[in-house]
Write a protein that holds these residues in place. Structure first.
Motif, PDB file in Angstrom:
ATOM      1  N   LEU A 128     -14.953  12.351  58.227  1.00 19.52           N
ATOM      2  CA  LEU A 128     -16.325  12.828  58.356  1.00 19.52           C
ATOM      3  C   LEU A 128     -17.249  11.704  58.784  1.00 19.52           C
ATOM      4  CD1 LEU A 128     -18.454  15.098  57.822  1.00 19.52           C
ATOM      5  CD2 LEU A 128     -18.568  14.225  55.491  1.00 19.52           C
ATOM      6  N   ARG A 129     -17.172  10.582  58.104  1.00 22.94           N
ATOM      7  CA  ARG A 129     -18.030   9.451  58.417  1.00 22.94           C
ATOM      8  C   ARG A 129     -17.736   8.889  59.800  1.00 22.94           C
ATOM      9  NH1 ARG A 129     -22.721   8.020  57.099  1.00 22.94           N
ATOM     10  NH2 ARG A 129     -22.184   8.621  54.977  1.00 22.94           N
ATOM     11  N   ALA A 130     -16.462   8.758  60.162  1.00 25.14           N
ATOM     12  CA  ALA A 130     -16.101   8.155  61.440  1.00 25.14           C
ATOM     13  C   ALA A 130     -16.558   9.008  62.618  1.00 25.14           C
ATOM     14  CB  ALA A 130     -14.588   7.934  61.498  1.00 25.14           C
ATOM     15  N   GLU A 131     -16.387  10.327  62.537  1.00 26.00           N
ATOM     16  CA  GLU A 131     -16.796  11.196  63.646  1.00 26.00           C
ATOM     17  C   GLU A 131     -18.307  11.163  63.847  1.00 26.00           C
ATOM     18  OE1 GLU A 131     -15.254  15.035  62.743  1.00 26.00           O
ATOM     19  OE2 GLU A 131     -13.339  14.668  63.730  1.00 26.00           O
ATOM     20  N   ARG A 132     -19.030  11.261  62.760  1.00 20.88           N
ATOM     21  CA  ARG A 132     -20.493  11.283  62.856  1.00 20.88           C
ATOM     22  C   ARG A 132     -21.009   9.973  63.443  1.00 20.88           C
ATOM     23  NH1 ARG A 132     -22.921  11.890  57.225  1.00 20.88           N
ATOM     24  NH2 ARG A 132     -21.651  13.770  57.295  1.00 20.88           N
ATOM     25  N   ASP A 133     -20.512   8.850  62.958  1.00 24.59           N
ATOM     26  CA  ASP A 133     -21.004   7.563  63.422  1.00 24.59           C
ATOM     27  C   ASP A 133     -20.579   7.279  64.858  1.00 24.59           C
ATOM     28  OD1 ASP A 133     -22.100   7.298  60.955  1.00 24.59           O
ATOM     29  OD2 ASP A 133     -20.621   5.877  60.190  1.00 24.59           O
ATOM     30  N   LEU A 134     -19.413   7.760  65.245  1.00 17.04           N
ATOM     31  CA  LEU A 134     -18.954   7.549  66.622  1.00 17.04           C
ATOM     32  C   LEU A 134     -19.917   8.200  67.618  1.00 17.04           C
ATOM     33  CD1 LEU A 134     -16.850   6.746  68.761  1.00 17.04           C
ATOM     34  CD2 LEU A 134     -15.655   8.870  68.251  1.00 17.04           C
ATOM     35  N   LEU A 135     -20.261   9.458  67.384  1.00 22.53           N
ATOM     36  CA  LEU A 135     -21.146  10.152  68.315  1.00 22.53           C
ATOM     37  C   LEU A 135     -22.562   9.574  68.280  1.00 22.53           C
ATOM     38  CD1 LEU A 135     -19.981  13.845  67.826  1.00 22.53           C
ATOM     39  CD2 LEU A 135     -19.618  12.383  69.807  1.00 22.53           C
ATOM     40  N   LEU A 136     -23.026   9.162  67.125  1.00 21.75           N
ATOM     41  CA  LEU A 136     -24.355   8.571  67.043  1.00 21.75           C
ATOM     42  C   LEU A 136     -24.400   7.237  67.783  1.00 21.75           C
ATOM     43  CD1 LEU A 136     -27.210   8.707  66.017  1.00 21.75           C
ATOM     44  CD2 LEU A 136     -26.448   7.747  63.835  1.00 21.75           C
ATOM     45  N   ALA A 137     -23.350   6.428  67.638  1.00 18.01           N
ATOM     46  CA  ALA A 137     -23.289   5.155  68.370  1.00 18.01           C
ATOM     47  C   ALA A 137     -23.272   5.391  69.876  1.00 18.01           C
ATOM     48  CB  ALA A 137     -22.056   4.365  67.935  1.00 18.01           C
ATOM     49  N   CYS A 138     -22.557   6.423  70.322  1.00 18.54           N
ATOM     50  CA  CYS A 138     -22.511   6.727  71.753  1.00 18.54           C
ATOM     51  C   CYS A 138     -23.867   7.186  72.261  1.00 18.54           C
ATOM     52  CB  CYS A 138     -21.446   7.790  72.022  1.00 18.54           C
ATOM     53  SG  CYS A 138     -19.755   7.201  71.802  1.00 18.54           S
ATOM     54  N   ALA A 139     -24.598   7.966  71.478  1.00 23.15           N
ATOM     55  CA  ALA A 139     -25.937   8.390  71.888  1.00 23.15           C
ATOM     56  C   ALA A 139     -26.861   7.186  72.053  1.00 23.15           C
ATOM     57  CB  ALA A 139     -26.512   9.372  70.865  1.00 23.15           C
ATOM     58  N   ILE A 140     -26.777   6.235  71.127  1.00 22.56           N
ATOM     59  CA  ILE A 140     -27.633   5.047  71.211  1.00 22.56           C
ATOM     60  C   ILE A 140     -27.284   4.208  72.430  1.00 22.56           C
ATOM     61  CG2 ILE A 140     -28.225   2.887  70.053  1.00 22.56           C
ATOM     62  CD1 ILE A 140     -27.784   4.358  67.387  1.00 22.56           C
ATOM     63  N   VAL A 141     -26.005   4.001  72.689  1.00 23.69           N
ATOM     64  CA  VAL A 141     -25.622   3.144  73.810  1.00 23.69           C
ATOM     65  C   VAL A 141     -25.931   3.805  75.143  1.00 23.69           C
ATOM     66  CG1 VAL A 141     -23.221   3.872  74.204  1.00 23.69           C
ATOM     67  CG2 VAL A 141     -23.860   1.486  74.510  1.00 23.69           C
ATOM     68  N   LEU A 142     -25.897   5.123  75.213  1.00 24.10           N
ATOM     69  CA  LEU A 142     -26.232   5.796  76.465  1.00 24.10           C
ATOM     70  C   LEU A 142     -27.709   5.618  76.814  1.00 24.10           C
ATOM     71  CD1 LEU A 142     -24.127   9.075  76.193  1.00 24.10           C
ATOM     72  CD2 LEU A 142     -23.862   7.244  77.873  1.00 24.10           C
ATOM     73  N   VAL A 143     -28.577   5.649  75.828  1.00 29.75           N
ATOM     74  CA  VAL A 143     -29.992   5.371  76.079  1.00 29.75           C
ATOM     75  C   VAL A 143     -30.162   3.942  76.596  1.00 29.75           C
ATOM     76  CG1 VAL A 143     -32.259   5.136  75.006  1.00 29.75           C
ATOM     77  CG2 VAL A 143     -30.801   7.070  74.422  1.00 29.75           C
ATOM     78  N   GLY A 144     -29.479   2.990  75.968  1.00 32.11           N
ATOM     79  CA  GLY A 144     -29.573   1.609  76.420  1.00 32.11           C
ATOM     80  C   GLY A 144     -29.007   1.408  77.816  1.00 32.11           C
ATOM     81  N   ALA A 145     -27.861   2.039  78.107  1.00 39.10           N
ATOM     82  CA  ALA A 145     -27.255   1.898  79.427  1.00 39.10           C
ATOM     83  C   ALA A 145     -28.148   2.494  80.507  1.00 39.10           C
ATOM     84  CB  ALA A 145     -25.884   2.573  79.442  1.00 39.10           C
ATOM     85  N   ALA A 146     -28.758   3.642  80.222  1.00 42.13           N
ATOM     86  CA  ALA A 146     -29.665   4.253  81.198  1.00 42.13           C
ATOM     87  C   ALA A 146     -30.853   3.343  81.479  1.00 42.13           C
ATOM     88  CB  ALA A 146     -30.144   5.608  80.673  1.00 42.13           C
ATOM     89  N   THR A 147     -31.383   2.695  80.453  1.00 44.40           N
ATOM     90  CA  THR A 147     -32.502   1.770  80.654  1.00 44.40           C
ATOM     91  C   THR A 147     -32.092   0.564  81.486  1.00 44.40           C
ATOM     92  OG1 THR A 147     -33.408   2.474  78.516  1.00 44.40           O
ATOM     93  CG2 THR A 147     -34.257   0.431  79.458  1.00 44.40           C
TER      94      THR A 147
END
Length: 609
Positions: free
Chosen positions: A337-356
């Motif tokens: 549960l913890r690993a899946e949730r944190d994986l997707l949240l980390a990907c959302a954060i890095v996608l915002v940074g990569a787009a910038t």
């Protein structure tokens, strides 16, 4: 034969029974720890940018800087191997097992016994390795960068930076132990101390020593990384409940694991970390024959482009001890549960940074580096490389997050190491082909290709591991995050092109990217983003159940919900007027919520007559 704690932690000792109570910190604690870690890491990264600005202004992007950056390969490699990857992946599960045994009342204290059996050997081995690097520097530099113009300068700098093998090993040991104890302040501050050491040395010694001052600062910064953590670790070892005495297995008759078995269990983790960091070696090797400044352009571009990835992985860094402690107590469902949730949240954060980064790369480089010896030509070259590096940020984040699922339990898993070895081979092969016609951008493209391939293979293989993430739900969530990121990149690019000054352009781009990403992610029903917004604005998250397959994911879209709402209301009115003998209380599964991926909808209960 008595058993040492190293064998207990690393040699596959049976886990505690599932009934054992694992460390389950509150979400508020994890959020505060993640914010603290991210804040201090961001402060360390900011000091790192100031450090790079200072180096660029003082030494430019010439042969002297290239020589120092070749020597800097040693601490970069050591940081990944001894702080970020191998040491953490080995020792966090080890300390988690020891803490689980301490909670069961094992005597003597397993944690102190683990430190006593592993820390002296680690310090002795790393001291020998550092001394060997100092002596082998004249032969090592030509291997790292054949054709380098200032080989003598690179040798001098390498001898200074080689001391980081010992200091980084001790810093990584302290960080892993403290994180397993749930202490994140001191480990998060190590890069602040590291960069303070480098900046101080360059300011004080730079006029007389040149780039050798930066190498001396690297050595001093490594020592500071250890010193900021020692008081906290000593306090944890002296805490109530940790009693000295004997070895870890003073009452444990199971016997000590053979050294070869322990080495076999450590080898996959070490092989993975070495393979991952070898991408930097491949890049420096391929860039050495290119025109002067190519290594510097790659270095500056990579340092800036990877900042979003570093910040996104802070969440996984904080939660990794939680996952390891859950695995030590047999709580596989909680770990997943913890690993899946944190994986997707980390990907959302890095996608915002990569787009910038992609949208405003020239403005970012101009703002950070274009002064002194770093001119407009260096800005254009570095920005081009940085945009290509950003294409691989999602892969970098996935690799960093997924590997924790493979190594959360101490068992020999060679699959991640094999995947990373193949990734390095792809990077080297593509780099050899692309470096000739495209130069440094071709090398960056090869890096992005190799790491993205590794991320895909790790995601495919994670379903059967000890933390069995659902590959298909995670992949589906990633797809619904990538689309909004592409729209956000286009919006940010438009904003960056309309503003002349670099600072307003970067700020406007970041604001536009964030707003467009959040809005489009909510509109298409992307995971984790709605829950993140509810948490940010203080709205409680309703208890909801996820779709059971990929087809029902369609109903999570707000547009689909708007269309089907009249049908649901009509069905509810007909149900209300139905005869009482055939009417039952239905279980309506709400849609559109941000929920863990592994939760299943409950079956409806019939009303008892």
């Amino acid at each position: 034969m008595a058993e040492s704690s190293g064998a207990v932690a690393l040699a596959g000792v049976p886990r505690p029974a599932p009934a054992a109570r694992s460390w389950v910190p509150s979400n508020r604690f994890l959020a505060r720890a993640a914010l603290l870690t991210a804040g201090l890491t961001a402060a360390g990264a900011l000091l790192g940018l100031i450090r790079d600005q200072l180096l660029a202004r003082a030494f430019g992007a010439g042969t002297g800087t290239d020589a120092f950056l070749v020597a800097w390969t040693v601490p970069e490699f050591a940081a990944t191997l001894l702080i970020e990857d191998a040491m953490a992946l080995i020792l966090v599960p080890a300390f988690s097992r020891a803490l689980a045994r301490r909670a069961e009342g094992a005597r003597p204290d397993p944690v102190r016994a683990l430190v006593g059996s592993t820390l002296p050997d680690t310090a002795l081995a790393m001291s020998a390795a550092a001394g060997a690097l100092v002596l082998a520097a004249p032969w090592l530099v030509p291997l790292l960068a054949p054709g380098l113009p200032r080989t003598d300068l690179a040798v001098d700098c390498t001898r200074l930076t080689a001391t980081c093998v010992l200091s980084f090993a001790l810093a990584g040991y302290c960080s892993a132990a403290l994180r397993a104890h749930g202490r994140f302040l001191a480990p998060a501050a190590i890069y602040l101390a590291y960069n303070i050491g480098i900046i101080t040395a360059v300011v004080l010694l730079g006029p007389g020593w040149g780039v050798r001052a930066a190498a001396a600062g690297v050595a001093a910064g490594g020592v500071l990384m250890v010193l900021v953590q020692v008081p906290s670790l000593v306090g944890r070892l002296r805490a109530k409940g940790s009693r000295p005495g004997g070895s870890a297995a003073a009452g444990d008759p199971r016997g000590e694991g053979p050294p070869l078995l322990v080495l076999a269990l450590l080898a996959p983790v070490l092989a993975f970390a070495v393979s991952r960091q070898s991408q930097v070696l491949v890049e420096r090797f391929l860039a050495a024959p290119l025109p002067a400044g190519a290594i510097s352009h790659l270095n500056y571009a990579q340092k800036v482009a990877q900042l979003p990835m570093v910040l996104s992985l802070m969440l996984c860094t904080v939660s990794f001890p939680v996952v390891a402690r859950a695995m030590a107590a047999g709580d596989t469902a909680g770990a997943r549960l913890r690993a899946e949730r944190d994986l997707l949240l980390a990907c959302a954060i890095v996608l915002v940074g990569a787009a910038t980064v992609i949208a405003a790369a020239p403005q970012i480089v101009q703002l950070l580096f274009q002064r002194g010896a770093f001119d407009a030509a260096d800005t254009r070259a570095t920005a081009g490389v940085m945009r290509i590096y950003a294409l691989g940020l999602l892969g970098q984040t996935l690799v960093g997050a997924l590997v924790r699922c493979y190594f959360s339990a101490s068992r020999p898993l060679w699959y991640p190491a094999a995947v990373m070895t193949g990734s390095v081979a792809v990077t080297a092969g593509a780099g050899l082909v692309w470096a000739g016609p495209w130069g440094a951008p071709g090398i960056a493209a090869a890096n992005a290709l190799g790491i993205t391939l590794a991320a895909g293979l790790l995601l495919l293989g994670v379903a059967g591991q000890r933390v069995p993430l659902g590959a298909r739900p995670v992949a589906g969530g990633l797809v619904r995050l990538v689309g909004p990121a592409a729209l956000a990149t286009a919006a940010g690019w438009t904003c960056a092109a309309r503003v002349g000054s670099p600072l307003p352009a970067v700020l406007l781009t970041l604001a536009a990217v964030t707003a467009v990403f959040l809005a489009s992610a909510c509109a298409c029903g992307a995971p984790v983003v709605p829950g993140l917004l509810r948490a940010a604005f203080g709205r409680p998250s309703p208890v909801r159940s996820p779709p059971t397959d990929h087809r029902s994911a369609l109903v999570r879209s707000p547009l689909i919900r708007l269309l089907v709402r009249p049908l649901i209301r009509s069905a509810s009115r007909r149900h209300a007027h139905a005869p009482s003998d055939i009417r039952e209380t239905p279980h309506v599964t709400p849609v559109g919520g941000d929920v863990p991926l592994d939760r299943r909808p409950r079956r409806p209960r019939r009303r008892q007559e």
